[in-house]
Design a protein around this motif. Structure first.
Motif, PDB file in Angstrom:
ATOM      1  N   GLN A  95       5.654  -0.776  -8.418  1.00 47.16           N
ATOM      2  CA  GLN A  95       4.456  -1.458  -8.024  1.00 47.16           C
ATOM      3  C   GLN A  95       3.701  -1.549  -9.339  1.00 47.16           C
ATOM      4  N   MET A  96       3.356  -0.700 -10.200  1.00 43.73           N
ATOM      5  CA  MET A  96       2.648  -0.689 -11.246  1.00 43.73           C
ATOM      6  C   MET A  96       3.470  -1.687 -12.464  1.00 43.73           C
ATOM      7  N   PHE A  97       4.478  -1.755 -12.376  1.00 45.30           N
ATOM      8  CA  PHE A  97       5.425  -2.478 -13.367  1.00 45.30           C
ATOM      9  C   PHE A  97       5.463  -3.708 -12.910  1.00 45.30           C
ATOM     10  N   GLU A  98       5.363  -3.879 -11.646  1.00 41.79           N
ATOM     11  CA  GLU A  98       5.390  -5.240 -10.915  1.00 41.79           C
ATOM     12  C   GLU A  98       4.177  -6.012 -11.184  1.00 41.79           C
ATOM     13  N   MET A  99       3.193  -5.269 -11.537  1.00 41.21           N
ATOM     14  CA  MET A  99       2.010  -6.007 -11.791  1.00 41.21           C
ATOM     15  C   MET A  99       2.116  -7.039 -13.335  1.00 41.21           C
ATOM     16  N   ALA A 100       2.907  -6.078 -14.070  1.00 38.13           N
ATOM     17  CA  ALA A 100       3.069  -6.676 -15.302  1.00 38.13           C
ATOM     18  C   ALA A 100       4.122  -8.205 -15.160  1.00 38.13           C
ATOM     19  N   THR A 101       4.669  -8.395 -14.059  1.00 34.62           N
ATOM     20  CA  THR A 101       5.268  -9.507 -13.843  1.00 34.62           C
ATOM     21  C   THR A 101       4.736 -10.877 -13.162  1.00 34.62           C
ATOM     22  N   ALA A 102       3.417 -10.270 -13.048  1.00 35.17           N
ATOM     23  CA  ALA A 102       2.590 -11.539 -12.507  1.00 35.17           C
ATOM     24  C   ALA A 102       2.066 -12.600 -13.381  1.00 35.17           C
ATOM     25  N   ASN A 103       2.189 -13.745 -12.656  1.00 33.48           N
ATOM     26  CA  ASN A 103       1.935 -14.981 -13.272  1.00 33.48           C
ATOM     27  C   ASN A 103       0.681 -15.353 -13.722  1.00 33.48           C
ATOM     28  N   ASP A 104      -0.348 -14.847 -12.692  1.00 34.55           N
ATOM     29  CA  ASP A 104      -1.778 -15.270 -13.164  1.00 34.55           C
ATOM     30  C   ASP A 104      -2.592 -13.890 -12.669  1.00 34.55           C
ATOM     31  N   LYS A 105      -3.758 -13.997 -12.758  1.00 40.82           N
ATOM     32  CA  LYS A 105      -4.753 -13.007 -12.495  1.00 40.82           C
ATOM     33  C   LYS A 105      -4.707 -12.835 -10.915  1.00 40.82           C
ATOM     34  N   ASN A 106      -4.605 -13.741 -10.064  1.00 46.80           N
ATOM     35  CA  ASN A 106      -4.840 -13.556  -8.822  1.00 46.80           C
ATOM     36  C   ASN A 106      -3.555 -12.749  -8.153  1.00 46.80           C
ATOM     37  N   GLU A 107      -2.504 -13.249  -8.739  1.00 50.22           N
ATOM     38  CA  GLU A 107      -1.066 -12.494  -8.343  1.00 50.22           C
ATOM     39  C   GLU A 107      -1.162 -10.830  -8.753  1.00 50.22           C
ATOM     40  N   ALA A 108      -1.907 -10.797  -9.901  1.00 50.43           N
ATOM     41  CA  ALA A 108      -1.977  -9.346 -10.502  1.00 50.43           C
ATOM     42  C   ALA A 108      -2.744  -8.759  -9.618  1.00 50.43           C
ATOM     43  N   ARG A 109      -3.833  -9.091  -9.432  1.00 50.17           N
ATOM     44  CA  ARG A 109      -4.925  -8.404  -8.508  1.00 50.17           C
ATOM     45  C   ARG A 109      -4.250  -8.006  -7.035  1.00 50.17           C
ATOM     46  N   THR A 110      -3.445  -8.958  -6.298  1.00 52.23           N
ATOM     47  CA  THR A 110      -2.745  -8.783  -5.219  1.00 52.23           C
ATOM     48  C   THR A 110      -1.755  -7.385  -5.335  1.00 52.23           C
ATOM     49  N   LYS A 111      -1.115  -7.604  -6.440  1.00 47.85           N
ATOM     50  CA  LYS A 111      -0.162  -6.481  -6.816  1.00 47.85           C
ATOM     51  C   LYS A 111      -0.845  -5.200  -7.053  1.00 47.85           C
ATOM     52  N   TYR A 112      -1.878  -5.252  -7.789  1.00 45.48           N
ATOM     53  CA  TYR A 112      -2.805  -4.165  -8.206  1.00 45.48           C
ATOM     54  C   TYR A 112      -3.361  -3.488  -6.764  1.00 45.48           C
ATOM     55  N   ARG A 113      -3.710  -4.130  -5.859  1.00 48.83           N
ATOM     56  CA  ARG A 113      -4.243  -3.847  -4.713  1.00 48.83           C
ATOM     57  C   ARG A 113      -3.479  -3.114  -3.845  1.00 48.83           C
ATOM     58  N   LYS A 114      -2.111  -3.613  -3.799  1.00 48.79           N
ATOM     59  CA  LYS A 114      -0.885  -2.910  -3.098  1.00 48.79           C
ATOM     60  C   LYS A 114      -0.549  -1.887  -3.545  1.00 48.79           C
ATOM     61  N   ALA A 115      -0.423  -1.639  -4.816  1.00 48.61           N
ATOM     62  CA  ALA A 115      -0.255  -0.277  -5.557  1.00 48.61           C
ATOM     63  C   ALA A 115      -1.171   0.507  -5.415  1.00 48.61           C
ATOM     64  N   LEU A 116      -2.660   0.184  -5.374  1.00 49.28           N
ATOM     65  CA  LEU A 116      -3.540   1.207  -4.975  1.00 49.28           C
ATOM     66  C   LEU A 116      -3.526   1.533  -3.530  1.00 49.28           C
ATOM     67  N   ASP A 117      -3.110   0.799  -2.581  1.00 46.29           N
ATOM     68  CA  ASP A 117      -3.162   0.975  -1.258  1.00 46.29           C
ATOM     69  C   ASP A 117      -1.926   1.990  -0.948  1.00 46.29           C
ATOM     70  N   THR A 118      -0.763   1.821  -1.616  1.00 46.63           N
ATOM     71  CA  THR A 118       0.213   2.653  -1.516  1.00 46.63           C
ATOM     72  C   THR A 118      -0.124   4.294  -2.120  1.00 46.63           C
ATOM     73  N   ALA A 119      -0.792   4.267  -3.184  1.00 49.28           N
ATOM     74  CA  ALA A 119      -1.322   5.513  -3.773  1.00 49.28           C
ATOM     75  C   ALA A 119      -2.089   6.182  -2.893  1.00 49.28           C
ATOM     76  N   LYS A 120      -2.972   5.494  -2.039  1.00 47.36           N
ATOM     77  CA  LYS A 120      -4.000   6.224  -1.251  1.00 47.36           C
ATOM     78  C   LYS A 120      -3.353   6.782   0.021  1.00 47.36           C
ATOM     79  N   ASN A 121      -2.019   6.211   0.379  1.00 45.33           N
ATOM     80  CA  ASN A 121      -1.400   6.867   1.283  1.00 45.33           C
ATOM     81  C   ASN A 121      -0.525   7.800   0.950  1.00 45.33           C
ATOM     82  N   PHE A 122      -0.522   8.401  -0.300  1.00 46.08           N
ATOM     83  CA  PHE A 122       0.512   9.078  -0.962  1.00 46.08           C
ATOM     84  C   PHE A 122       0.332  10.410  -0.001  1.00 46.08           C
ATOM     85  N   THR A 123       1.476  11.126   0.155  1.00 47.29           N
ATOM     86  CA  THR A 123       1.317  12.203   1.129  1.00 47.29           C
ATOM     87  C   THR A 123       1.325  13.792   0.144  1.00 47.29           C
ATOM     88  N   GLY A 124       1.153  13.494  -1.092  1.00 46.33           N
ATOM     89  CA  GLY A 124       1.051  14.778  -1.799  1.00 46.33           C
ATOM     90  C   GLY A 124      -0.328  15.098  -2.020  1.00 46.33           C
TER      91      GLY A 124
END
Length: 145
Positions: A95-124
């Motif tokens: 998901q971090m690497f997918e941020m780099a494929t974003a075409n604009d700032k809004n898309e990057a922010r959406t992918k950023y939030r998705k990655a953060l949400d996944t990290a918040k739910n990390f079971t480690g």
């Protein structure tokens, strides 16, 4: 040996060499070339300053490379220390690497939030969760928009 010496002096006695003082080259002071030593000093100083600037630029570039790649070591450590959670970690990295494929700032922010949400739910452990969130944030800040 004395015979050789005598023969040599006889040669020059019979064949004189006409040497004028003006024919002998005089030593040259490089600072006096062209009569403009201040110009030469200025050029030497400029060349020295340019060389020093180049050295500083190279050192700064190397420091930037080092700081920009420190996260790679951290990523490796996280995966290595969390073998039972590797799939989750790799999903977050993806998901971090997918941020780099974003075409604009809004898309990057959406992918950023998705990655953060996944990290918040990390079971480690919480420490690894914090490291993952920091990596995501750093990756997001590295983006050009």
């Amino acid at each position: 040996m004395n015979n050789d010496k005598g023969k040599l002096s006889d040669y020059f006695t019979k064949n004189p060499v006409d040497i004028k003082l003006s024919d002998i080259p005089q030593p040259v002071n490089v600072w006096d070339l062209g009569g403009n030593s201040s110009q030469m000093e200025k050029e030497l100083a400029e060349a020295y300053e340019e060389k020093e600037r180049y050295k500083k630029d190279v050192l700064n570039t190397l420091k930037n490379i080092e700081s920009n790649t420190l996260y790679l070591k951290e990523m490796h450590v996280i995966v290595k220390e969390n073998t039972q959670h590797q799939e989750e970690i790799l999903k977050i990295y993806n998901q971090m690497f997918e941020m780099a494929t974003a075409n604009d700032k809004n898309e990057a922010r959406t992918k950023y939030r998705k990655a953060l949400d996944t990290a918040k739910n990390f079971t480690g452990d919480i420490e690894t969760t914090g490291k993952l969130m920091k990596l995501i944030q750093d990756a997001y800040e590295f983006l050009p928009f």
